[in-house]
Structures are given as C-alpha cells and as structure tokens.
Design a protein around this motif. Sequence first.
Motif, mmCIF file in Angstrom:
data_model
loop_
_atom_site.group_PDB
_atom_site.id
_atom_site.type_symbol
_atom_site.label_atom_id
_atom_site.label_comp_id
_atom_site.label_asym_id
_atom_site.label_seq_id
_atom_site.Cartn_x
_atom_site.Cartn_y
_atom_site.Cartn_z
ATOM 1 N N GLY A 1 0.808 -1.216 0.000
ATOM 2 C CA GLY A 1 0.000 0.000 0.000
ATOM 3 C C GLY A 1 0.837 1.260 0.000
ATOM 4 O O GLY A 1 0.549 2.218 -0.733
ATOM 5 N N TYR B 1 -5.618 2.536 -0.663
ATOM 6 C CA TYR B 1 -6.691 2.814 0.288
ATOM 7 C C TYR B 1 -7.298 1.522 0.826
ATOM 8 O O TYR B 1 -7.628 1.415 2.011
ATOM 9 N N GLU B 2 -7.443 0.527 -0.021
ATOM 10 C CA GLU B 2 -8.082 -0.729 0.371
ATOM 11 C C GLU B 2 -7.244 -1.552 1.342
ATOM 12 O O GLU B 2 -7.799 -2.274 2.185
ATOM 13 N N LEU C 1 -4.115 -0.385 3.121
ATOM 14 C CA LEU C 1 -3.322 0.268 4.157
ATOM 15 C C LEU C 1 -4.077 0.287 5.488
ATOM 16 O O LEU C 1 -5.312 0.315 5.511
ATOM 17 N N ASP D 1 -5.545 1.824 9.101
ATOM 18 C CA ASP D 1 -6.177 3.101 9.441
ATOM 19 C C ASP D 1 -5.181 4.104 9.996
ATOM 20 O O ASP D 1 -5.350 5.315 9.825
ATOM 21 N N ASP E 1 -1.066 6.178 5.563
ATOM 22 C CA ASP E 1 -2.117 5.251 5.949
ATOM 23 C C ASP E 1 -3.243 5.326 4.924
ATOM 24 O O ASP E 1 -3.116 5.998 3.891
ATOM 25 N N LYS E 2 -4.348 4.630 5.183
ATOM 26 C CA LYS E 2 -5.413 4.571 4.182
ATOM 27 C C LYS E 2 -6.026 5.934 3.909
ATOM 28 O O LYS E 2 -6.490 6.205 2.792
ATOM 29 N N GLN F 1 -6.686 8.071 0.549
ATOM 30 C CA GLN F 1 -7.992 8.647 0.213
ATOM 31 C C GLN F 1 -7.884 10.144 -0.040
ATOM 32 O O GLN F 1 -8.570 10.689 -0.923
#
Length: 453
Positions: A137, A205-206, A208, A210, A217-218, A222
């Motif tokens: 990620g 995003y899917e 990583l 939180d 991170d996610k 995003q």
Amino acid sequence: MKIYSKMITVFLVLATFACENELEFDPTDNLAGESALSTEENIASVLVGVYEELGQDDSYGGQLQILVDLLGNTDQANWEGTFVEPRQAFAKGFLVDNIWVRDVWGNAYEAINQANLVLERLDLITSSAAEKDRIEGEARFLRALAYFDLVRNFGLPFEFGESNGQPGVPLRLTGIIDYLVPINAARNSVQEVYDLILSDATRAYEILPDANDFYADKYAAQALLARVYFQQGDYAQARDAADDVLTNSGNSLDPDFFSAFNNDTDGIEDIFTFQVTSQTGFNDLVVHYASEADGGRGGDITIQDGYLALFDDPNDDRGDFNYINPANGSRLTLKYTNQFGNIPMFRIAEMHLIRLESNFREGTTTGLDPLIEINALRARSGATELAGPLTADVIFNERQRELAFEGFLIHDYKRTKRTVGDLPYNDDSLVFPIPQTEMDTNPLMTQNPGYGG
C-alpha cells in the motif's frame, strides 16, 4: 526522515531513468543491489528509501511546490532570488536545460523505480499478511503521488469528459537494476497515466491500515484520491473521498491557523507529511521563503500587493500571517520559518475545501452545506462569516487564502480554466519542458510544444 537515513547499497544503482542513465556502474554495484533486494527486511528498507527520495528538496522537499506556485503567480508573489531556475517559472519562460525541472523529473522516476522494485518482490514479505499489505500500500501510494505530479506538470491539463489522449509521461512500471539494458520509453497518454494513479491509490486505500505512524495510511491514500478526482473535475468522486477523510480519519482542523505550520511532529490537521530532521537536511521551503534569521536566504519569494488584496476582512488571521524582513523590508510568509519543520502534503483544511467546492458544483450537501463548511473553515482564522450566496470566484479566492505557497496555484488555475495573467490555462508555456537530458538519452521521447525538439 527520522529513520530515513537508514540507506542500503542498492540506492547506488537505483538511479533516475532520465538524468543518470548515461552513467556506467561497476558490476560490484549490481551484485550489491541484487543482494539488497533478497530479504523482507531489505525490501522494507528500500520502501523507506522511496520516502527519502520524494522528501528531498528536488521533489516535495520544496522545489516542486516553488515551481508550481511561481508558474501560477503574476501579482501575488515575486521571485527576488538569484537562482535562474525558479525565475524562469515566474517569467513563464522555462528552458529545456532548467536544472530544477530536470531534477523534479529525475527524482520522481528514481522514487518510482524503487517503488517498482518493492512491488515486484512482495512475495518476500512473509512475516504477516498485514505487513505485506502495508508495504504494498505504501509503495502504491508513493508511486501514485509521484506520477500525479509528473503528469499534471509535464502534460497538458486533464479535461473532464474528454478522451485525454494528449501526451503525458512514460509509465515505467518495471524495476531497473541493470542499466546496461535499454530503458527507452515513449510517453503514455494523460488518460493512461491517470488510470494508473487511480488504480494505485485505490488499492493503497483498500489495504493500508487506518493508522501508520508518520508513514502513509489509508486516509493519506484517500486524500490523494480526493485531490486527483478534484483535479480531473470529477467532483462527485472528489466530494465522497474528501468526506471519508473528514468523517473517519480522526484528523481535524488545528485550533488556529498558526498551529498548522512549522511543526516538528505531525499535528491533528496533518493527514500526511514528509518528515524533516537535522539528520536528513533542511526544509527547502524555508530556504527560499524565510529571512536569514529564520534559516532562509533572506526571502527569495516575497509577498506582493495582489496577495494582500485577497484579504478584505481585517479579522482574518491569514491576512496577517506574514512578517517584514528587517534586513531588507520585504514581506515574507510565516508558513515556513522552521528549518526542520515537517512538510505538510495533505492537511484537513484542503479536504474541507475540496468537499465544499465539490458539493457546490454538484448541488449537494454531503457532510455539510457548502456555505456552512466554508464559514467553519473561515472561523478557524477569525474571518467574518459569509452571508452567501457562494460563487465559484468566492471559493477560488478562499482556496488561495488558505493554501497559498503550498504548491496549488497553477493547478487551481488549470482546473478552473482561468487565465494566468494574459495566458490561457492550457498555454504551452504553463507546462514543464521534458528535460534535455531525457531528450538526449531516450530516442522514444517527444518534447512538449513550444520547447522545440
């Protein structure tokens, strides 16, 4: 950054495709590189190196943001330094041998190459599925980020609803260690590059986590998706991505505008930053924006009356977020006064601006009504509440008040199809030239219009 000084021998051979592919490497270098790519620990270290590459002054350490803002500036700021490269950006007159442009290109592809090497060796990550997802990620996020700024600076603007077949940049998706093999590549279309960016960032995003310390991170992924969709003019998708970050990331606006900048550690507003410490070098934005007393060159970039004229509200703290350099009387921004301050790449204020403008353009109220949201952002700086109605010009000016000198200006002009001085948004001079080093070493490369070749 922090631990980014942990480098391994492989970086001796992970050179830029364009600027350094003429170099000859001793075979022992290649052996060291192969060895460095053979274990999980070393793959993780290569990933750390991608952050280090992109955080250098050639990229997000400062020079990219400076070129972008000077290219968009006419009357809000002035380049008063001695370096010719940023002066060309300010004058809208790049030359093909511009060293800063060359290094933006080269450093981005060096980071992309390292990310490719990581992604090709994910099978070596066996400690846990979560660790494998994290490494993949982060590599995809960083590759997407690098390609996004390559395509929007070296290609003509993305046009929403069009085929976007105009030349972008080469998609180099195979890691290179052996520079004795041909590495020529033609330019992919702008659409093809954006497709790769969206694919990488969506996958990041899917998978990583939180939260991920100071790494991506996610919600960093995003936030990148929100920025990409916004630049494309896909406001519905930009709105939803920004809303997700605002609703679920745990980040929020700093209590005052001053607190959002010059921080040694990430604050509540920071979604993702590039880390700077005394071990990794100076914040290059400080070098060119700050007075000598604050670690700069005395103010290469000065604030002009056009920027101050944006602030017709005496209560708006952002209008006073500057100072007079006692050495020469020039006016300088206060955003960059800490030599070792982290460099914010995505902060919550930008997500508010993306969501409110996207809601405005789509006629929706996801998260907040646009007028309520712009007033909530203004309240953080003490600005008087707007009565409405909102217009595109009001929102455009609010973005400038909030995001000035952070590397957004020319891209906002292009996205909203506004003229830059007397130049239309898609003028050839508002696109970086392909570096001459790339033209000389890659027979498949074509130059941008207006630069010959």
